[in-house]
Enzyme design. Structure first.
Site, PDB file in Angstrom:
ATOM      1  N   TRP A 170      -4.021   1.382  12.821  1.00  0.00           N
ATOM      2  CA  TRP A 170      -2.477   1.890  13.711  1.00  0.00           C
ATOM      3  C   TRP A 170      -1.754   0.676  14.408  1.00  0.00           C
ATOM      4  O   TRP A 170      -1.791   0.297  14.822  1.00  0.00           O
ATOM      5  CB  TRP A 170      -3.184   2.201  15.510  1.00  0.00           C
ATOM      6  CG  TRP A 170      -3.748   3.697  15.545  1.00  0.00           C
ATOM      7  CD1 TRP A 170      -4.602   4.189  14.470  1.00  0.00           C
ATOM      8  CD2 TRP A 170      -3.795   4.490  16.856  1.00  0.00           C
ATOM      9  NE1 TRP A 170      -5.264   5.274  14.990  1.00  0.00           N
ATOM     10  CE2 TRP A 170      -4.962   5.076  16.189  1.00  0.00           C
ATOM     11  CE3 TRP A 170      -3.315   4.456  17.600  1.00  0.00           C
ATOM     12  CZ2 TRP A 170      -5.128   6.486  16.846  1.00  0.00           C
ATOM     13  CZ3 TRP A 170      -3.947   5.545  18.743  1.00  0.00           C
ATOM     14  CH2 TRP A 170      -4.473   6.111  18.154  1.00  0.00           C
ATOM     15  N   ALA A 174       0.664  -0.819  -0.087  1.00  0.00           N
ATOM     16  CA  ALA A 174       0.097  -0.194   0.217  1.00  0.00           C
ATOM     17  C   ALA A 174       0.934   0.990  -0.293  1.00  0.00           C
ATOM     18  O   ALA A 174       2.007   1.214   0.735  1.00  0.00           O
ATOM     19  CB  ALA A 174      -1.382  -0.101   0.960  1.00  0.00           C
ATOM     20  N   LYS A 186      -7.555   4.571   0.252  1.00  0.00           N
ATOM     21  CA  LYS A 186      -7.733   3.759   0.099  1.00  0.00           C
ATOM     22  C   LYS A 186      -9.705   2.344   0.297  1.00  0.00           C
ATOM     23  O   LYS A 186      -9.952   1.600   0.766  1.00  0.00           O
ATOM     24  CB  LYS A 186      -7.568   2.804   1.697  1.00  0.00           C
ATOM     25  CG  LYS A 186      -5.943   3.545   2.162  1.00  0.00           C
ATOM     26  CD  LYS A 186      -5.081   2.068   2.023  1.00  0.00           C
ATOM     27  CE  LYS A 186      -5.071   0.717   1.891  1.00  0.00           C
ATOM     28  NZ  LYS A 186      -4.538  -0.776   1.923  1.00  0.00           N
ATOM     29  N   TYR A 199      -5.905   9.888   1.401  1.00  0.00           N
ATOM     30  CA  TYR A 199      -4.840   8.491   1.531  1.00  0.00           C
ATOM     31  C   TYR A 199      -5.866   7.861   2.295  1.00  0.00           C
ATOM     32  O   TYR A 199      -6.252   6.366   1.424  1.00  0.00           O
ATOM     33  CB  TYR A 199      -4.025   8.161   2.481  1.00  0.00           C
ATOM     34  CG  TYR A 199      -3.851   6.691   3.600  1.00  0.00           C
ATOM     35  CD1 TYR A 199      -2.410   6.190   3.092  1.00  0.00           C
ATOM     36  CD2 TYR A 199      -4.392   6.627   4.515  1.00  0.00           C
ATOM     37  CE1 TYR A 199      -2.922   4.651   3.396  1.00  0.00           C
ATOM     38  CE2 TYR A 199      -4.069   5.150   5.803  1.00  0.00           C
ATOM     39  CZ  TYR A 199      -3.190   4.171   4.241  1.00  0.00           C
ATOM     40  OH  TYR A 199      -3.818   3.252   5.067  1.00  0.00           O
TER      41      TYR A 199
HETATM   42  N1  LIG Z   1       0.648   1.437   9.043  1.00  0.00           N
HETATM   43  C1  LIG Z   1      -0.921   1.647   9.796  1.00  0.00           C
HETATM   44  O1  LIG Z   1      -0.737   2.220  10.513  1.00  0.00           O
HETATM   45  C2  LIG Z   1      -2.302   1.242   9.455  1.00  0.00           C
HETATM   46  C3  LIG Z   1      -3.105   1.368   9.780  1.00  0.00           C
HETATM   47  C4  LIG Z   1      -4.404   0.629   9.396  1.00  0.00           C
HETATM   48  C5  LIG Z   1      -4.519   0.354   7.759  1.00  0.00           C
HETATM   49  N2  LIG Z   1      -3.383  -0.355   7.238  1.00  0.00           N
HETATM   50  C6  LIG Z   1      -3.044  -0.556   6.261  1.00  0.00           C
HETATM   51  O2  LIG Z   1      -2.568  -1.771   6.298  1.00  0.00           O
HETATM   52  C7  LIG Z   1      -1.778  -2.774   5.281  1.00  0.00           C
HETATM   53  C8  LIG Z   1       0.134  -2.675   5.566  1.00  0.00           C
HETATM   54  O3  LIG Z   1       0.278  -1.559   6.441  1.00  0.00           O
HETATM   55  P1  LIG Z   1       1.857  -1.480   6.629  1.00  0.00           P
HETATM   56  O4  LIG Z   1       1.648  -1.051   7.861  1.00  0.00           O
HETATM   57  O5  LIG Z   1       2.510  -2.823   7.115  1.00  0.00           O
HETATM   58  O6  LIG Z   1       2.709  -0.903   5.623  1.00  0.00           O
HETATM   59  P2  LIG Z   1       3.790  -0.485   4.887  1.00  0.00           P
HETATM   60  O7  LIG Z   1       4.731  -1.093   6.029  1.00  0.00           O
HETATM   61  O8  LIG Z   1       4.203   0.957   4.418  1.00  0.00           O
HETATM   62  O9  LIG Z   1       4.492  -1.597   3.849  1.00  0.00           O
HETATM   63  C9  LIG Z   1       3.674  -1.521   2.479  1.00  0.00           C
HETATM   64  C10 LIG Z   1       4.353  -1.831   2.050  1.00  0.00           C
HETATM   65  O10 LIG Z   1       4.188  -1.624   0.066  1.00  0.00           O
HETATM   66  C11 LIG Z   1       5.123  -1.846  -0.532  1.00  0.00           C
HETATM   67  N3  LIG Z   1       4.849  -0.589  -1.650  1.00  0.00           N
HETATM   68  C12 LIG Z   1       4.838   0.741  -1.885  1.00  0.00           C
HETATM   69  N4  LIG Z   1       3.960   1.265  -3.255  1.00  0.00           N
HETATM   70  C13 LIG Z   1       4.215  -0.012  -3.778  1.00  0.00           C
HETATM   71  C14 LIG Z   1       5.083   0.112  -5.028  1.00  0.00           C
HETATM   72  N5  LIG Z   1       4.311   0.932  -5.625  1.00  0.00           N
HETATM   73  N6  LIG Z   1       4.636  -0.962  -5.424  1.00  0.00           N
HETATM   74  C15 LIG Z   1       4.842  -2.196  -4.464  1.00  0.00           C
HETATM   75  N7  LIG Z   1       5.692  -2.291  -3.526  1.00  0.00           N
HETATM   76  C16 LIG Z   1       5.302  -1.242  -2.877  1.00  0.00           C
HETATM   77  C17 LIG Z   1       5.975  -1.140   0.422  1.00  0.00           C
HETATM   78  O11 LIG Z   1       7.533  -0.132  -0.771  1.00  0.00           O
HETATM   79  P3  LIG Z   1       8.789   0.631  -0.010  1.00  0.00           P
HETATM   80  O12 LIG Z   1       8.691   1.101   1.764  1.00  0.00           O
HETATM   81  O13 LIG Z   1       9.953   0.522  -0.878  1.00  0.00           O
HETATM   82  O14 LIG Z   1       7.070   1.966  -0.373  1.00  0.00           O
HETATM   83  C18 LIG Z   1       5.902  -1.351   1.390  1.00  0.00           C
HETATM   84  O15 LIG Z   1       6.573  -2.298   2.094  1.00  0.00           O
HETATM   85  C19 LIG Z   1      -1.276  -1.577   4.638  1.00  0.00           C
HETATM   86  O16 LIG Z   1      -2.810  -1.201   3.229  1.00  0.00           O
HETATM   87  C20 LIG Z   1      -1.891  -0.063   5.222  1.00  0.00           C
HETATM   88  O17 LIG Z   1      -2.697   0.928   3.885  1.00  0.00           O
HETATM   89  C21 LIG Z   1      -1.984   0.059   7.518  1.00  0.00           C
END
Ligand SMILES: NC(=O)c1ccc[n+]([C@@H]2O[C@H](COP(=O)([O-])OP(=O)(O)OC[C@H]3O[C@@H](n4cnc5c(N)ncnc54)[C@H](OP(=O)(O)O)[C@@H]3O)[C@@H](O)[C@H]2O)c1
Length: 289
Positions: free
Chosen positions: A149, A59, A128, A124
């Site tokens: 979170w 994402a 989503k 964002y």
């Molecule tokens: N983090 C939160 O607090 C939170 C809260 C609610 C929901 N979510 C959802 O939970 C899910 C997992 O979140 P997370 O925290 O694990 O996210 P994250 O750590 O930011 O990981 C997202 C991954 O997607 C990769 N990515 C981004 N753009 C890309 C592209 N164009 N092509 C291929 N890969 C790409 C990123 O790579 P790079 O880092 O190299 O760009 C990263 O490895 C997501 O769907 C997010 O929206 C997260």
């Protein structure tokens, strides 16, 4: 069972890559083999790996940066998701996709259920939500899991920030009016792992959007206190006092919802389990199981 996991370097993807091999034949794809900024490249990748289950842990998650590059955020969070969902539909695969509490505006005043109307506040969040809608439009079998979170010992998250700030500043001020469900990435991965152990036909039958996050809600202030209570190296802290503050005291590029606490009972009822309390997630992440 053949599983295709998109994204292994993010917080959730990293945990999933370690848990999923026990479930079957796992293919994991990340940069440079996939680029969600090129949505049209994804269907062929799905077709070639002929998955039974696709899990999307990719994402565009930089909430503030999304405000200045909305097109990229939309391609990654919505267009690419639509392409994958469409390919999943053609293959008869189940798509497990992760969405966010930020689809809500945070004004409800009680925990959000799945039937509540989304009203995203920023780019964002809007992208989503568009990803969720793109999945629904294709009619593919899906589990769209709204979480909140997320934190782990990797990446850029509130837990790591609080540990860093406590080592740098004598006074910390944390928002006490911003409320959500803190969720340990390893526990979310564990729940996905356990869910995928249920018969695939049952999962397909219960296709839909579910809330899945740490049990119970907390403010940033409460979460910060809990993180520092479980700091494995408290002697490194220089912080003397941690004070409640208002979210409005920390202006950012993107507007964030104030209270997005979510009710996860639907997921628990349908699949027969739930996440542990959010405090347990903090403890396990910092001190181990
Ligand atoms: N983090 C939160 O607090 C939170 C809260 C609610 C929901 N979510 C959802 O939970 C899910 C997992 O979140 P997370 O925290 O694990 O996210 P994250 O750590 O930011 O990981 C997202 C991954 O997607 C990769 N990515 C981004 N753009 C890309 C592209 N164009 N092509 C291929 N890969 C790409 C990123 O790579 P790079 O880092 O190299 O760009 C990263 O490895 C997501 O769907 C997010 O929206 C997260």
């Amino acid at each position: 069972m053949r599983i295709l996991l998109f994204g292994k370097n993010g917080q959730l993807g990293w945990e999933l890559e370690r848990k999923l091999p026990d479930l079957g034949e796992l293919t994991v794809l990340d940069y440079p083999k996939i680029d969600f900024n090129q949505p049209g490249s994804l269907p062929e990748i799905v077709r070639n790996s002929r998955p039974d289950v696709i899990i999307n842990a990719v994402a565009y998650t930089n909430v503030d940066k999304a405000e200045i590059e909305p097109e990229i955020a939309r391609r990654v969070n919505a267009d690419a998701v639509g392409e994958i969902a469409s390919a999943a539909r053609q293959q008869g695969a189940l798509l497990v996709h992760i969405s966010t509490d930020y689809v809500f505006d945070g004004c409800k005043g009680s925990p959000y259920v799945e039937s509540d109307l989304p009203n995203p506040l920023g780019i964002y969040a809007a992208t989503k939500l568009a990803g969720e809608e793109a999945i629904l439009q294709t009619g593919c079998a899906h589990l769209t899991l709204r979480t909140a979170w997320l934190y782990s010992l990797r990446g850029d998250n509130f837990l790591l920030k609080v540990l860093k700030w406590a080592r740098a500043y004598p006074v910390l001020r944390l928002a006490s009016d911003q409320i959500g469900n803190p969720t340990a990435a390893h526990l979310l991965a564990e729940m996905i792992f356990q869910t995928l152990q249920l018969p695939l036909k049952d999962l397909i039958e219960h296709s839909g959007i579910y809330h899945l996050a740490g049990e119970g809600a907390a403010s940033r202030y409460e979460l910060g206190l809990e993180i520092l209570r479980n700091d494995p190296h408290p002697q490194e802290q220089v912080v003397q006092s941690i004070l409640p503050a208002l979210a409005a005291d920390f202006p950012a590029q993107a507007e964030r919802p104030l209270n997005t606490s979510m009710d996860c009972n639907l997921f628990c009822q349908v699949f027969g389990f739930g996440l542990p309390h959010w405090t347990e997630g903090v403890r396990q992440t910092l001190l181990g199981a």
